[in-house]
Design an enzyme around this catalytic site. Structure first.
Site, PDB file in Angstrom:
ATOM      1  N   PHE A   1      32.991  82.077 -31.372  1.00 39.68           N
ATOM      2  CA  PHE A   1      32.681  81.338 -30.136  1.00 39.68           C
ATOM      3  C   PHE A   1      33.851  81.277 -29.170  1.00 39.68           C
ATOM      4  O   PHE A   1      33.658  81.029 -27.986  1.00 39.68           O
ATOM      5  CB  PHE A   1      32.223  79.904 -30.466  1.00 39.68           C
ATOM      6  CG  PHE A   1      33.356  78.938 -30.714  1.00 39.68           C
ATOM      7  CD1 PHE A   1      34.020  78.342 -29.653  1.00 39.68           C
ATOM      8  CD2 PHE A   1      33.785  78.638 -32.004  1.00 39.68           C
ATOM      9  CE1 PHE A   1      35.078  77.468 -29.862  1.00 39.68           C
ATOM     10  CE2 PHE A   1      34.844  77.776 -32.231  1.00 39.68           C
ATOM     11  CZ  PHE A   1      35.492  77.194 -31.148  1.00 39.68           C
TER      12      PHE A   1
ATOM     13  N   LYS B   1      26.548  91.125 -32.038  1.00 42.92           N
ATOM     14  CA  LYS B   1      25.919  89.851 -32.423  1.00 42.92           C
ATOM     15  C   LYS B   1      26.877  88.740 -31.992  1.00 42.92           C
ATOM     16  O   LYS B   1      27.848  88.427 -32.662  1.00 42.92           O
ATOM     17  CB  LYS B   1      25.697  89.826 -33.958  1.00 42.92           C
ATOM     18  CG  LYS B   1      24.602  88.907 -34.449  1.00 42.92           C
ATOM     19  CD  LYS B   1      24.817  87.435 -34.152  1.00 42.92           C
ATOM     20  CE  LYS B   1      25.827  86.780 -35.040  1.00 42.92           C
ATOM     21  NZ  LYS B   1      26.120  85.369 -34.632  1.00 42.92           N
TER      22      LYS B   1
ATOM     23  N   GLU C   1      26.248  82.232 -31.970  1.00 45.76           N
ATOM     24  CA  GLU C   1      25.060  81.511 -31.503  1.00 45.76           C
ATOM     25  C   GLU C   1      25.435  80.282 -30.670  1.00 45.76           C
ATOM     26  O   GLU C   1      24.598  79.709 -29.982  1.00 45.76           O
ATOM     27  CB  GLU C   1      24.157  81.109 -32.683  1.00 45.76           C
ATOM     28  CG  GLU C   1      24.754  80.122 -33.682  1.00 45.76           C
ATOM     29  CD  GLU C   1      25.615  80.808 -34.746  1.00 45.76           C
ATOM     30  OE1 GLU C   1      26.249  81.833 -34.447  1.00 45.76           O
ATOM     31  OE2 GLU C   1      25.651  80.282 -35.876  1.00 45.76           O
ATOM     32  N   ARG C   2      26.734  79.894 -30.687  1.00 40.08           N
ATOM     33  CA  ARG C   2      27.136  78.749 -29.873  1.00 40.08           C
ATOM     34  C   ARG C   2      27.415  79.158 -28.424  1.00 40.08           C
ATOM     35  O   ARG C   2      27.412  78.325 -27.534  1.00 40.08           O
ATOM     36  CB  ARG C   2      28.377  78.085 -30.494  1.00 40.08           C
ATOM     37  CG  ARG C   2      27.997  77.261 -31.719  1.00 40.08           C
ATOM     38  CD  ARG C   2      29.169  76.567 -32.313  1.00 40.08           C
ATOM     39  NE  ARG C   2      29.889  77.420 -33.242  1.00 40.08           N
ATOM     40  CZ  ARG C   2      30.965  77.048 -33.910  1.00 40.08           C
ATOM     41  NH1 ARG C   2      31.447  75.841 -33.751  1.00 40.08           N
ATOM     42  NH2 ARG C   2      31.558  77.885 -34.743  1.00 40.08           N
TER      43      ARG C   2
ATOM     44  N   SER D   1      36.029  82.736 -38.745  1.00 39.09           N
ATOM     45  CA  SER D   1      36.823  81.927 -39.669  1.00 39.09           C
ATOM     46  C   SER D   1      37.025  82.665 -40.996  1.00 39.09           C
ATOM     47  O   SER D   1      36.250  83.557 -41.352  1.00 39.09           O
ATOM     48  CB  SER D   1      36.111  80.597 -39.900  1.00 39.09           C
ATOM     49  OG  SER D   1      34.826  80.858 -40.442  1.00 39.09           O
TER      50      SER D   1
ATOM     51  N   CYS E   1      42.771  81.860 -31.672  1.00 38.57           N
ATOM     52  CA  CYS E   1      43.286  82.245 -32.996  1.00 38.57           C
ATOM     53  C   CYS E   1      44.791  82.394 -32.936  1.00 38.57           C
ATOM     54  O   CYS E   1      45.449  82.436 -33.958  1.00 38.57           O
ATOM     55  CB  CYS E   1      42.626  83.525 -33.487  1.00 38.57           C
ATOM     56  SG  CYS E   1      43.141  84.953 -32.555  1.00 38.57           S
TER      57      CYS E   1
ATOM     58  N   GLU F   1      43.274  75.132 -40.901  1.00 38.96           N
ATOM     59  CA  GLU F   1      43.160  75.476 -39.478  1.00 38.96           C
ATOM     60  C   GLU F   1      42.415  74.338 -38.775  1.00 38.96           C
ATOM     61  O   GLU F   1      41.226  74.121 -39.032  1.00 38.96           O
ATOM     62  CB  GLU F   1      42.386  76.794 -39.315  1.00 38.96           C
ATOM     63  CG  GLU F   1      42.266  77.218 -37.865  1.00 38.96           C
ATOM     64  CD  GLU F   1      41.555  78.562 -37.689  1.00 38.96           C
ATOM     65  OE1 GLU F   1      40.593  78.835 -38.421  1.00 38.96           O
ATOM     66  OE2 GLU F   1      41.975  79.317 -36.797  1.00 38.96           O
TER      67      GLU F   1
HETATM   68  P1  NAD Z   1      32.663  81.437 -37.512  1.00 36.23           P
HETATM   69  O1  NAD Z   1      33.239  82.057 -38.732  1.00 36.23           O
HETATM   70  O2  NAD Z   1      31.970  80.134 -37.663  1.00 36.23           O
HETATM   71  O3  NAD Z   1      31.601  82.421 -36.823  1.00 36.23           O
HETATM   72  C1  NAD Z   1      31.908  83.758 -36.543  1.00 36.23           C
HETATM   73  C2  NAD Z   1      30.618  84.579 -36.593  1.00 36.23           C
HETATM   74  O4  NAD Z   1      30.084  84.516 -37.918  1.00 36.23           O
HETATM   75  C3  NAD Z   1      29.534  84.069 -35.659  1.00 36.23           C
HETATM   76  O5  NAD Z   1      28.918  85.170 -35.035  1.00 36.23           O
HETATM   77  C4  NAD Z   1      28.561  83.337 -36.582  1.00 36.23           C
HETATM   78  O6  NAD Z   1      27.227  83.462 -36.165  1.00 36.23           O
HETATM   79  C5  NAD Z   1      28.755  84.028 -37.904  1.00 36.23           C
HETATM   80  N1  NAD Z   1      28.615  83.113 -39.049  1.00 36.23           N
HETATM   81  C6  NAD Z   1      28.946  81.798 -39.090  1.00 36.23           C
HETATM   82  N2  NAD Z   1      28.691  81.285 -40.311  1.00 36.23           N
HETATM   83  C7  NAD Z   1      28.209  82.299 -41.059  1.00 36.23           C
HETATM   84  C8  NAD Z   1      27.775  82.392 -42.418  1.00 36.23           C
HETATM   85  N3  NAD Z   1      27.793  81.346 -43.225  1.00 36.23           N
HETATM   86  N4  NAD Z   1      27.334  83.593 -42.855  1.00 36.23           N
HETATM   87  C9  NAD Z   1      27.303  84.668 -42.051  1.00 36.23           C
HETATM   88  N5  NAD Z   1      27.700  84.617 -40.757  1.00 36.23           N
HETATM   89  C10 NAD Z   1      28.146  83.461 -40.257  1.00 36.23           C
HETATM   90  O7  NAD Z   1      33.860  81.353 -36.447  1.00 36.23           O
HETATM   91  P2  NAD Z   1      33.864  80.554 -35.080  1.00 36.23           P
HETATM   92  O8  NAD Z   1      33.955  79.098 -35.363  1.00 36.23           O
HETATM   93  O9  NAD Z   1      32.802  81.048 -34.197  1.00 36.23           O
HETATM   94  O10 NAD Z   1      35.253  81.059 -34.472  1.00 36.23           O
HETATM   95  C11 NAD Z   1      36.485  80.453 -34.721  1.00 36.23           C
HETATM   96  C12 NAD Z   1      37.222  81.148 -35.833  1.00 36.23           C
HETATM   97  O11 NAD Z   1      37.479  82.511 -35.487  1.00 36.23           O
HETATM   98  C13 NAD Z   1      38.597  80.542 -36.082  1.00 36.23           C
HETATM   99  O12 NAD Z   1      38.811  80.497 -37.465  1.00 36.23           O
HETATM  100  C14 NAD Z   1      39.543  81.504 -35.410  1.00 36.23           C
HETATM  101  O13 NAD Z   1      40.857  81.508 -35.928  1.00 36.23           O
HETATM  102  C15 NAD Z   1      38.853  82.809 -35.702  1.00 36.23           C
HETATM  103  N6  NAD Z   1      39.295  83.853 -34.782  1.00 36.23           N
HETATM  104  C16 NAD Z   1      40.117  84.807 -35.272  1.00 36.23           C
HETATM  105  C17 NAD Z   1      40.601  85.792 -34.435  1.00 36.23           C
HETATM  106  C18 NAD Z   1      41.532  86.851 -34.949  1.00 36.23           C
HETATM  107  O14 NAD Z   1      41.769  87.828 -34.267  1.00 36.23           O
HETATM  108  N7  NAD Z   1      42.066  86.687 -36.134  1.00 36.23           N
HETATM  109  C19 NAD Z   1      40.206  85.803 -33.090  1.00 36.23           C
HETATM  110  C20 NAD Z   1      39.347  84.800 -32.624  1.00 36.23           C
HETATM  111  C21 NAD Z   1      38.893  83.828 -33.488  1.00 36.23           C
END
Ligand code: NAD
Length: 490
Positions: free
Chosen positions: A150, A174, A177-178, A227, A282, A383
């Site tokens: 997101f 994909k 969804e937020r 995450s 991140c 985090e």
């Molecule tokens: P998230 O893990 O909740 O979601 C990421 C994606 O995974 C979304 O598209 C979501 O629909 C999907 N998803 C969520 N839960 C899932 C599940 N249980 N099973 C399968 N798919 C699922 O992450 P977020 O909250 O949207 O984003 C923030 C996180 O992303 C933070 O941890 C941040 O550090 C990380 N991030 C990392 C980088 C990097 O380059 N390392 C860059 C940006 C963000």
């Protein structure tokens, strides 16, 4: 924007077959912007089949012709830049300046991927044995997917999609969804550039949609950003289904401040790194480790810089920090602040219970500075992903490096100093993938890989640049002999 977020499949807008929907909420106002499908498994199947059909033709389209669409995309994104930035701010909450900055960083990837006819070249060596030549050709992988988070709804899909399609793959995006509206608006732009149908698709949804991607036999590669727990799941499931996979994951980033640092510049840059995008980058700085007598002076300057930040709705003029993404995030972050205080930290600035005039319903947490959180606290390895900065003091640079290296995450770290030798020691010894020297947010440009180590990354190849070319191509090696005795004279 439409009330119900639509998919973009086979070059057309398509209503989702999902039976479950979720509200998309403006985090500054709590106003419902749209409704997003959650279980898009059947949509994934339709997109994958259309993508596979498109791939068979697209892979044979000359790279020089393929990148013509990227030149058009770049121009179309420039033409729609301000509108895209506004949509991004409305659904994500970050300021308009930050939204513009992230789109600019995304567009840079489109520009770099225009170099594919050079970047995708293979290798060749004549006479590996007498009369035998060996050639390495790069070929596209097939249908690939990007699953994105997101916090950068515009930039992160662009870490992947320009390279994927320029290399001759078909890609399905994909979005989180937020925040699905930035990509919906982006695909309105894509719709104008005349790409062959199926080369680029967008399918919305949550976990079930992700699972359908991870299990679909036509999808050969998955790029994920999100995450760490979800990254681990995506990595394992994609691999179990025989796909190549790269997962950029969560973070806990430290900045080290030496007594010889320029305190005015340092506190300003650390304030932006810790509180910019409400700490939801991140690369956000979460812990500032001062060395020796830097602590007292930095602490005061930091609190002043943090207190001075103007918090509000990202679309309003002069606002420097917006809300966090949801009410649940706000509760989680406020809970972490309370836990830190109960574990022994002093709140020099406590951002809980923020009330922003005119936006009382928004999900706001004000900048928070915690001093002296014990190293034994579970928060040192959690985090927080909100506008919370911890301050700690050590006596030697080595100790600061050891603190960073013993943290399970390894996304980024920075040092502020005027000593070249200290900076060099830090750069050499610190175990994070992205390193800043007198830089608060060391975000790699599009022509470098966006790195990340340890629990912040699963895989081998990162997003952007040459790593993306390696990820989105397979290497074919040909050993070739043309015996002289077969030759006829012409
Ligand atoms: P998230 O893990 O909740 O979601 C990421 C994606 O995974 C979304 O598209 C979501 O629909 C999907 N998803 C969520 N839960 C899932 C599940 N249980 N099973 C399968 N798919 C699922 O992450 P977020 O909250 O949207 O984003 C923030 C996180 O992303 C933070 O941890 C941040 O550090 C990380 N991030 C990392 C980088 C990097 O380059 N390392 C860059 C940006 C963000």
């Amino acid at each position: 924007m439409s009330d119900r977020v639509r998919n973009y499949i086979n070059g057309k807008w398509a209503d989702s077959k999902s039976t479950e929907w979720q509200d998309v909420v403006n985090p500054a106002t709590n106003e419902i912007l749209a409704s997003v499908p959650l279980n898009g498994g059947r949509d994934v199947d339709a997109a994958a089949k259309a993508a596979q059909a498109a791939f068979l033709e697209w892979r044979d389209t000359p790279p020089g012709d393929r990148i013509q669409y990227l030149f058009k995309l770049k121009q179309a994104l420039e033409d729609n830049f301000e509108d895209l930035a506004r949509v991004l701010t409305m659904e994500n909450g970050k300021t308009l300046a930050d939204a513009r900055g992230e789109l600019r960083r995304g567009i840079e990837n489109v520009e770099v991927a225009c170099g594919i006819p050079t970047m995708m070249q293979g290798q060749m060596l004549e006479n590996i044995a007498r009369g035998i030549d060996e050639i390495m050709i790069r070929q596209p992988v097939g249908v690939v997917a990007a699953i994105t988070p997101f916090n950068f709804p515009g930039m992160i899909p662009l870490w992947f999609l320009p390279y994927a399609i320029a290399c001759g793959n078909a890609m399905i995006v994909k979005p989180s969804e937020r925040v699905p509206l930035t990509m919906e608006r982006f695909f309105q732009v894509v719709d104008t550039i005349g790409l062959p149908p199926g080369v680029l698709s967008c399918v919305n949804g949550g976990k079930e949609t992700v699972d359908a991607i991870l299990e679909h036999p036509l999808i050969k590669g998955v790029s994920f950003v999100g995450s760490t727990p979800v990254a681990r799941y995506v990595y394992a499931t994609a691999a179990a289904n025989g796909k190549r996979v790269q997962c950029q994951a969560g973070a806990k980033n430290h900045v080290v401040i030496l007594p010889d640092a320029d305190l005015e510049m340092t506190s300003r840059m650390v304030a932006d790194a810790a509180f910019g995008c409400s700490g939801q980058r991140c690369l956000a700085v979460s812990v500032a480790v001062t060395v020796g007598d830097a602590h007292e002076k930095f602490r005061e300057a930091m609190v002043e810089s943090a207190r001075a930040l103007r918090v509000g709705y990202g679309l309003d003029e002069g606002v420097q920090m917006g809300p966090v993404i949801t009410k649940q995030s706000q509760d989680r972050i406020e809970g972490a602040i309370a836990r830190g205080i109960s574990q022994g930290a002093t709140a020099l600035l406590d951002g809980r219970n923020a009330s922003i005039s005119g936006y009382e319903a928004g999900s706001f947490v004000n900048p928070t500075v915690l001093d002296g959180l014990p190293w034994s606290s579970d928060l040192t390895t959690t985090e927080i992903f909100g506008p919370v900065l911890s301050l700690n003091n050590v006596s030697e640079l080595d100790q600061a490096i050891e603190i960073i290296n013993s943290n399970p995450f390894g996304n980024a770290s920075s040092i502020f100093t005027s000593s070249g030798i200290a900076a060099r020691q830090f750069r050499n010894k610190v175990n994070t993938g992205n390193v800043g020297v007198n830089i608060g947010v060391a975000a790699p440009m599009a022509y470098f890989p966006f790195s990340g180590w340890k629990d912040s990354f699963l895989g081998v190849l990162h997003g952007q640049s040459w790593d993306a070319i390696d990820f989105y191509t397979d290497k074919k090696v040909v050993v070739e002999r043309w015996p002289a005795e077969w030759s006829r004279s012409f």
